[in-house]
Design a protein around this motif. Structure first.
Motif, PDB file in Angstrom:
ATOM      1  N   MET A  91       0.858  -1.218  -0.050  1.00  0.00           N
ATOM      2  CA  MET A  91       0.003   0.052   0.095  1.00  0.00           C
ATOM      3  C   MET A  91       0.845   1.158  -0.041  1.00  0.00           C
ATOM      4  SD  MET A  91      -3.021   1.183   2.583  1.00  0.00           S
ATOM      5  CE  MET A  91      -3.482  -0.603   2.799  1.00  0.00           C
ATOM      6  N   ALA A  92       1.985   1.222   0.742  1.00  0.00           N
ATOM      7  CA  ALA A  92       2.765   2.433   0.874  1.00  0.00           C
ATOM      8  C   ALA A  92       3.531   2.646  -0.670  1.00  0.00           C
ATOM      9  CB  ALA A  92       4.079   2.191   1.864  1.00  0.00           C
ATOM     10  N   VAL A  93       3.618   1.791  -1.738  1.00  0.00           N
ATOM     11  CA  VAL A  93       4.104   1.980  -2.718  1.00  0.00           C
ATOM     12  C   VAL A  93       3.157   2.049  -3.834  1.00  0.00           C
ATOM     13  CG1 VAL A  93       5.391   0.791  -4.745  1.00  0.00           C
ATOM     14  CG2 VAL A  93       6.341   0.544  -2.502  1.00  0.00           C
ATOM     15  N   HIS A  94       1.941   1.476  -3.629  1.00  0.00           N
ATOM     16  CA  HIS A  94       0.679   1.300  -4.795  1.00  0.00           C
ATOM     17  C   HIS A  94      -0.193   2.599  -4.572  1.00  0.00           C
ATOM     18  CE1 HIS A  94      -2.057  -0.360  -7.581  1.00  0.00           C
ATOM     19  NE2 HIS A  94      -3.022  -0.056  -6.476  1.00  0.00           N
ATOM     20  N   GLY A  95      -0.493   3.082  -3.243  1.00  0.00           N
ATOM     21  CA  GLY A  95      -1.352   4.188  -3.013  1.00  0.00           C
ATOM     22  C   GLY A  95      -2.825   3.496  -3.182  1.00  0.00           C
ATOM     23  N   HIS A  96      -3.736   4.731  -3.282  1.00  0.00           N
ATOM     24  CA  HIS A  96      -5.340   4.399  -3.304  1.00  0.00           C
ATOM     25  C   HIS A  96      -5.696   3.550  -2.383  1.00  0.00           C
ATOM     26  CE1 HIS A  96      -4.579   5.720  -7.472  1.00  0.00           C
ATOM     27  NE2 HIS A  96      -3.790   4.543  -7.844  1.00  0.00           N
ATOM     28  N   ASN A  97      -5.088   3.438  -1.316  1.00  0.00           N
ATOM     29  CA  ASN A  97      -5.592   2.730  -0.031  1.00  0.00           C
ATOM     30  C   ASN A  97      -5.944   1.248  -0.306  1.00  0.00           C
ATOM     31  OD1 ASN A  97      -6.414   2.552   2.761  1.00  0.00           O
ATOM     32  ND2 ASN A  97      -8.560   2.600   2.273  1.00  0.00           N
ATOM     33  N   ARG A  98      -4.968   0.647  -1.201  1.00  0.00           N
ATOM     34  CA  ARG A  98      -5.188  -0.492  -1.772  1.00  0.00           C
ATOM     35  C   ARG A  98      -3.886  -1.461  -1.671  1.00  0.00           C
ATOM     36  NH1 ARG A  98      -9.329  -0.011  -5.640  1.00  0.00           N
ATOM     37  NH2 ARG A  98     -10.705   1.643  -4.789  1.00  0.00           N
ATOM     38  N   ASN A 123      -5.847  -4.695   1.423  1.00  0.00           N
ATOM     39  CA  ASN A 123      -7.126  -3.749   1.205  1.00  0.00           C
ATOM     40  C   ASN A 123      -7.159  -3.975  -0.166  1.00  0.00           C
ATOM     41  OD1 ASN A 123      -6.640  -2.844   3.761  1.00  0.00           O
ATOM     42  ND2 ASN A 123      -6.996  -0.749   3.088  1.00  0.00           N
ATOM     43  N   ILE A 124      -8.605  -4.173  -0.497  1.00  0.00           N
ATOM     44  CA  ILE A 124      -9.229  -4.263  -2.177  1.00  0.00           C
ATOM     45  C   ILE A 124     -10.788  -3.194  -1.971  1.00  0.00           C
ATOM     46  CG2 ILE A 124     -10.455  -6.041  -3.489  1.00  0.00           C
ATOM     47  CD1 ILE A 124      -8.388  -7.522  -0.962  1.00  0.00           C
ATOM     48  N   GLY A 125     -10.644  -2.853  -3.120  1.00  0.00           N
ATOM     49  CA  GLY A 125     -11.596  -1.843  -3.298  1.00  0.00           C
ATOM     50  C   GLY A 125     -12.544  -2.031  -4.564  1.00  0.00           C
ATOM     51  N   ARG A 126     -13.354  -1.325  -4.966  1.00  0.00           N
ATOM     52  CA  ARG A 126     -14.194  -1.834  -6.255  1.00  0.00           C
ATOM     53  C   ARG A 126     -13.106  -1.860  -7.608  1.00  0.00           C
ATOM     54  NH1 ARG A 126     -17.456   2.134  -8.421  1.00  0.00           N
ATOM     55  NH2 ARG A 126     -16.297   3.962  -7.279  1.00  0.00           N
ATOM     56  N   GLU A 127     -13.342  -2.937  -8.186  1.00  0.00           N
ATOM     57  CA  GLU A 127     -12.445  -3.222  -9.383  1.00  0.00           C
ATOM     58  C   GLU A 127     -12.990  -2.533 -10.553  1.00  0.00           C
ATOM     59  OE1 GLU A 127      -9.492  -6.015 -11.075  1.00  0.00           O
ATOM     60  OE2 GLU A 127      -9.747  -4.601  -9.370  1.00  0.00           O
ATOM     61  N   LEU A 128     -12.309  -1.405 -10.951  1.00  0.00           N
ATOM     62  CA  LEU A 128     -12.653  -0.396 -12.054  1.00  0.00           C
ATOM     63  C   LEU A 128     -12.326  -0.495 -13.312  1.00  0.00           C
ATOM     64  CD1 LEU A 128     -12.207   2.751  -9.778  1.00  0.00           C
ATOM     65  CD2 LEU A 128     -14.598   1.413  -9.868  1.00  0.00           C
ATOM     66  N   ALA A 129     -13.224  -0.151 -14.221  1.00  0.00           N
ATOM     67  CA  ALA A 129     -12.723  -0.458 -15.669  1.00  0.00           C
ATOM     68  C   ALA A 129     -11.982   0.542 -16.011  1.00  0.00           C
ATOM     69  CB  ALA A 129     -14.085  -0.396 -16.729  1.00  0.00           C
ATOM     70  N   PRO A 130     -10.913   0.287 -17.162  1.00  0.00           N
ATOM     71  CA  PRO A 130     -10.224   1.208 -17.367  1.00  0.00           C
ATOM     72  C   PRO A 130     -10.582   2.749 -17.644  1.00  0.00           C
ATOM     73  CG  PRO A 130      -9.696  -0.861 -18.394  1.00  0.00           C
ATOM     74  CD  PRO A 130     -10.763  -0.924 -17.834  1.00  0.00           C
ATOM     75  N   ASP A 131     -11.929   2.756 -18.325  1.00  0.00           N
ATOM     76  CA  ASP A 131     -12.402   4.056 -18.755  1.00  0.00           C
ATOM     77  C   ASP A 131     -13.380   4.781 -17.573  1.00  0.00           C
ATOM     78  OD1 ASP A 131     -14.224   2.019 -19.001  1.00  0.00           O
ATOM     79  OD2 ASP A 131     -15.178   2.753 -20.742  1.00  0.00           O
ATOM     80  N   ASP A 132     -13.373   4.098 -16.265  1.00  0.00           N
ATOM     81  CA  ASP A 132     -14.326   4.409 -15.373  1.00  0.00           C
ATOM     82  C   ASP A 132     -13.725   5.994 -14.743  1.00  0.00           C
ATOM     83  OD1 ASP A 132     -15.580   4.901 -12.925  1.00  0.00           O
ATOM     84  OD2 ASP A 132     -16.156   2.669 -12.748  1.00  0.00           O
ATOM     85  N   PRO A 133     -14.516   6.846 -14.845  1.00  0.00           N
ATOM     86  CA  PRO A 133     -14.019   8.243 -14.228  1.00  0.00           C
ATOM     87  C   PRO A 133     -13.710   8.104 -12.890  1.00  0.00           C
ATOM     88  CG  PRO A 133     -16.391   8.289 -14.617  1.00  0.00           C
ATOM     89  CD  PRO A 133     -15.809   6.930 -15.336  1.00  0.00           C
ATOM     90  N   THR A 137     -10.533   9.493  -8.851  1.00  0.00           N
ATOM     91  CA  THR A 137     -10.946  10.085  -7.730  1.00  0.00           C
ATOM     92  C   THR A 137      -9.950   9.425  -6.614  1.00  0.00           C
ATOM     93  OG1 THR A 137     -13.283  10.012  -8.347  1.00  0.00           O
ATOM     94  CG2 THR A 137     -12.911   9.963  -5.882  1.00  0.00           C
ATOM     95  N   PRO A 138      -9.469  10.235  -5.400  1.00  0.00           N
ATOM     96  CA  PRO A 138      -8.703   9.478  -4.319  1.00  0.00           C
ATOM     97  C   PRO A 138      -9.361   8.553  -3.749  1.00  0.00           C
ATOM     98  CG  PRO A 138      -8.665  12.053  -4.488  1.00  0.00           C
ATOM     99  CD  PRO A 138      -9.616  11.813  -5.310  1.00  0.00           C
ATOM    100  N   LEU A 139      -8.737   7.391  -3.013  1.00  0.00           N
ATOM    101  CA  LEU A 139      -8.976   6.149  -2.456  1.00  0.00           C
ATOM    102  C   LEU A 139      -9.775   5.446  -3.574  1.00  0.00           C
ATOM    103  CD1 LEU A 139     -10.320   7.593   0.830  1.00  0.00           C
ATOM    104  CD2 LEU A 139      -8.238   7.001   0.058  1.00  0.00           C
ATOM    105  N   CYS A 140     -10.081   5.706  -4.658  1.00  0.00           N
ATOM    106  CA  CYS A 140     -10.459   4.697  -6.017  1.00  0.00           C
ATOM    107  C   CYS A 140      -9.302   4.035  -6.214  1.00  0.00           C
ATOM    108  CB  CYS A 140     -11.479   5.398  -6.653  1.00  0.00           C
ATOM    109  SG  CYS A 140     -13.101   5.775  -5.983  1.00  0.00           S
ATOM    110  N   GLY A 141      -8.843   4.476  -7.665  1.00  0.00           N
ATOM    111  CA  GLY A 141      -7.727   3.967  -8.481  1.00  0.00           C
ATOM    112  C   GLY A 141      -7.722   2.597  -9.021  1.00  0.00           C
ATOM    113  N   THR A 142      -6.933   1.831  -8.721  1.00  0.00           N
ATOM    114  CA  THR A 142      -6.749   0.529  -9.163  1.00  0.00           C
ATOM    115  C   THR A 142      -6.431  -0.461  -7.946  1.00  0.00           C
ATOM    116  OG1 THR A 142      -4.459   0.697  -9.897  1.00  0.00           O
ATOM    117  CG2 THR A 142      -6.065   1.133 -11.503  1.00  0.00           C
ATOM    118  N   ASN A 143      -6.902  -1.552  -7.803  1.00  0.00           N
ATOM    119  CA  ASN A 143      -6.433  -2.554  -6.957  1.00  0.00           C
ATOM    120  C   ASN A 143      -5.069  -3.087  -7.221  1.00  0.00           C
ATOM    121  OD1 ASN A 143      -8.698  -3.085  -5.126  1.00  0.00           O
ATOM    122  ND2 ASN A 143      -9.845  -3.726  -6.819  1.00  0.00           N
ATOM    123  N   ALA A 144      -4.391  -3.437  -6.374  1.00  0.00           N
ATOM    124  CA  ALA A 144      -3.129  -4.277  -6.525  1.00  0.00           C
ATOM    125  C   ALA A 144      -3.114  -5.491  -6.244  1.00  0.00           C
ATOM    126  CB  ALA A 144      -2.195  -3.477  -5.292  1.00  0.00           C
TER     127      ALA A 144
END
Length: 346
Positions: A91-98, A123-133, A137-144
């Motif tokens: 998480m310290a490298v990837h960011g996004h709280n993931r 931590n895992i969040g919503r898995e977002l499509a590449p074109d998802d706006p 958004t902070p705390l969204c981004g991509t999963n690691a």
């Protein structure tokens, strides 16, 4: 080798009570689809949220076997991946709280703890499509996701999706419990800042004080949390009398508790309860918390049914993202959004 028995500071000992004294919400009537069934559950939910803030939920529609499978994958990740694989998804490298964090990197009670929480997790969040706006958004981004560990991503997302679906059904019952239309929250939780975690607590040894606990005393930040426990125990919640009460592990129920945002939304009607984890079991403890928080742009102000002339609004309006960012960033020594060193303006 047997782990030495832990010795608790007397102020850290939870009061043992039968679990039947904790509120138990049977979700089955709500799942029937009838309004009468939903209102029945809403009444019991309201009583539990006002008086305790912590409760069990049974008959949720999520199979206990799904949690068992997810626990198995969590253990496999921690045991089978290399330090290099863990660092790559840190998480310290990837960011996004993931991603992964190691023991001591999170400190949920910085006012008392010096060494950080005695736990590691992912931590895992919503898995977002590449074109998802929302990817911007902070705390969204991509999963690691770790490389060369097939099956892990699919298992984690299966559990995430099941808990997200349950949470969206549950928040409709919350709306009814607050005398609001059943769909009142729907448009505010269709892109939720939801986070699933798996956590590992090694057994604590020797004399235990507030300098370091498995998880320091804290309240959750968002709307509500669903927690699956693995049977080991160690969770405590503080009741309104100031007593620390054990919340025994039940594999047939989720624990659910109210977070600060819902206490704010309900103008302090529903209680966000202080809780902590102290693992004195001499075993490794695993848990699966799922934090359900609203959309980043959800407007949070006291609900009209929770405000009266005698009980004016206690909080200024905010947004889902602003509230979570203010609380979350205080618990880490790195930038949770971008990774790397912590930014001063957070």
């Amino acid at each position: 080798m047997m782990t030495p028995a832990a010795i608790l500071d007397t102020s850290l000992q939870g009061k043992r009570i039968p679990f039947t004294q904790a509120p138990i919400i049977d979700f089955a009537p709500a799942e029937s689809g009838t309004r009468a069934g939903k209102l029945e559950v809403a009444k019991h939910l309201r009583d539990a949220c006002i008086n305790a803030g912590f409760m069990y939920v049974k008959n949720s529609g999520v199979s206990p076997s799904l949690a068992e499978s997810t626990f198995s994958w969590a253990r496999r990740f921690l045991k089978e991946t290399t330090p290099e694989q863990k660092q790559a998804v840190s998480m310290a490298v990837h960011g996004h709280n993931r991603g992964y964090f190691t023991i001591g990197e999170e400190n949920l009670d910085p006012t008392s703890q010096a060494a950080g929480d005695l736990k590691e997790g992912y931590n895992i969040g919503r898995e977002l499509a590449p074109d998802d706006p929302d990817r911007n958004t902070p705390l969204c981004g991509t999963n690691a996701w770790p490389e060369d560990f097939p099956g892990f991503r699919e298992a984690m997302l299966t559990y995430f999706d099941a808990m997200n679906d349950l949470s969206r059904r549950m928040i409709r019952i919350f709306a009814l419990s607050l005398d609001m239309p059943e769909d009142y929250f729907d448009k505010m939780v269709d892109r939720p800042l939801a986070t699933m975690r798996f956590l590992h607590y090694p057994p604590q040894e020797g004399v235990i004080t507030e300098e370091q606990l498995g998880c320091g005393a804290h309240t959750d930040f968002g709307c509500f949390t669903f927690l699956a426990q693995d049977g080991v125990g160690g969770l405590q919640a503080r009741n309104v009398a100031g007593e620390w009460i054990e919340i025994p592990s039940r594999t047939d129920c989720f624990v659910m508790n109210i977070g600060d945002m819902f206490q704010r939304w309900t103008n302090d009607l529903y209680i966000s309860t202080l809780h902590r984890v102290i693992n004195t079991s001499e075993k490794d403890r695993y848990s699966l918390p799922f934090f359900f928080d609203p959309n980043a742009d959800a407007y949070i102000e006291a609900l009209p049914t929770c405000v009266t002339p005698e009980r004016p609004a206690h909080y200024a309006p905010t947004t889902g993202l602003k509230h979570i960012m203010e609380r979350l960033s205080a618990g880490y020594g790195f930038d949770i959004v971008n990774g790397g060193d912590k930014k001063e303006d957070m």
